[in-house]
Design an enzyme around this catalytic site. Structure first.
Site, PDB file in Angstrom:
ATOM      1  N   MET A   1       1.495   5.346   1.074  1.00 47.40           N
ATOM      2  CA  MET A   1       1.091   6.220   2.173  1.00 47.40           C
ATOM      3  C   MET A   1       1.838   7.547   2.094  1.00 47.40           C
ATOM      4  SD  MET A   1       3.131   5.012   5.585  1.00 47.40           S
ATOM      5  CE  MET A   1       2.732   6.606   6.289  1.00 47.40           C
TER       6      MET A   1
ATOM      7  N   TYR B   1       0.844  -1.197   0.000  1.00 47.97           N
ATOM      8  CA  TYR B   1       0.000   0.000   0.000  1.00 47.97           C
ATOM      9  C   TYR B   1       0.875   1.242   0.000  1.00 47.97           C
ATOM     10  CZ  TYR B   1       0.865  -0.099   5.081  1.00 47.97           C
ATOM     11  OH  TYR B   1       1.453  -0.138   6.317  1.00 47.97           O
TER      12      TYR B   1
END
Length: 232
Positions: A126, A124
């Site tokens: 960020m 992911y």
């Protein structure tokens, strides 16, 4: 035509994630050849078979020279794969890593992937928050260092279950970091991410993109999500 001069990081590896759909017929032999040729010159290629409609396959590619990553991308495109999404980053050592053992610093800059025994995978993106109330970049260094040391201590509770590879992407892609997790079990990924979200550095100062864990066999086929700009 002369070979271009290498484009390298001052230290560490360049990284690209390529998320692909077939653009008509795909020459599977040419794709395998591209992977083999990349590995023959020292480039790491982690391949992924993706479930769902986001993409059909993914390649996480790590190497010293950006041109080698570009050559790999051109070869798989020439073999019939369309790159629908991508993420560009570099391996790095945190500015808060003073005093860390040399081996740990080396492993962060030059990870060897995938790790043995960790078949579950998650990625992911960020960024750090720049809100009116909570602005990471308005904190002084001592406060940021304290928060990140707390964050790191919490993450070390998952040692043996999770391997984390954090790559920096400020100025290179839409988010500031990419976080790749390799886990023993899929729910190890879930527990790690869930637990870390309650850490103060994450709760007040982090913004996360979507992540989708899956599983693989030892042939390094991993399932990986596409990235969007959605914030959660």
């Amino acid at each position: 035509m002369a070979e271009p001069e290498p484009v390298v990081a001052s230290r560490g590896l360049n990284v690209v994630h390529l998320f692909c759909h077939p653009a008509g017929d795909v020459d599977a032999g040419a794709v395998r050849k591209a992977v083999d040729e990349a590995r023959a010159v020292g480039v790491q290629v982690v391949t992924a078979a993706i479930l769902g409609s986001k993409a059909d396959t993914c390649f996480m590619v790590l190497g010293e020279d950006l041109w080698e990553l570009r050559r790999f991308q051109s070869k798989i495109q020439g073999a019939g794969l369309h790159v629908a999404e991508s993420y560009v980053s570099v391996t790095e050592v945190s500015e808060y890593a003073a005093g860390m053992p040399e081996k740990m610093l080396h492993d962060r800059l030059f990870p060897v992937l995938p790790p043995e025994g960790k078949r579950a995978f998650c990625f992911y993106p960020m960024s750090k928050r720049r809100g009116e109330t909570n602005n990471w970049y308005a904190l002084d260094y001592d406060d940021r260092e304290r928060l990140m040391r707390q964050h790191g201590a919490l993450g070390r509770e998952f040692k043996g279950r999770i391997l984390q590879v954090v790559t920096g992407s400020t100025g290179l892609d839409d988010w500031e970091w990419g976080v790749t997790l390799f886990g023993v079990h899929v729910d190890d990924l879930k527990e790690c991410v869930y637990t870390m979200r309650y850490d103060e550095a994450s709760t007040l100062y982090a913004e996360f993109g979507p992540s989708t864990p899956d599983w693989s066999d030892r042939s390094t086929r991993y399932s990986t999500p596409r990235f969007t700009r959605r914030r959660c």
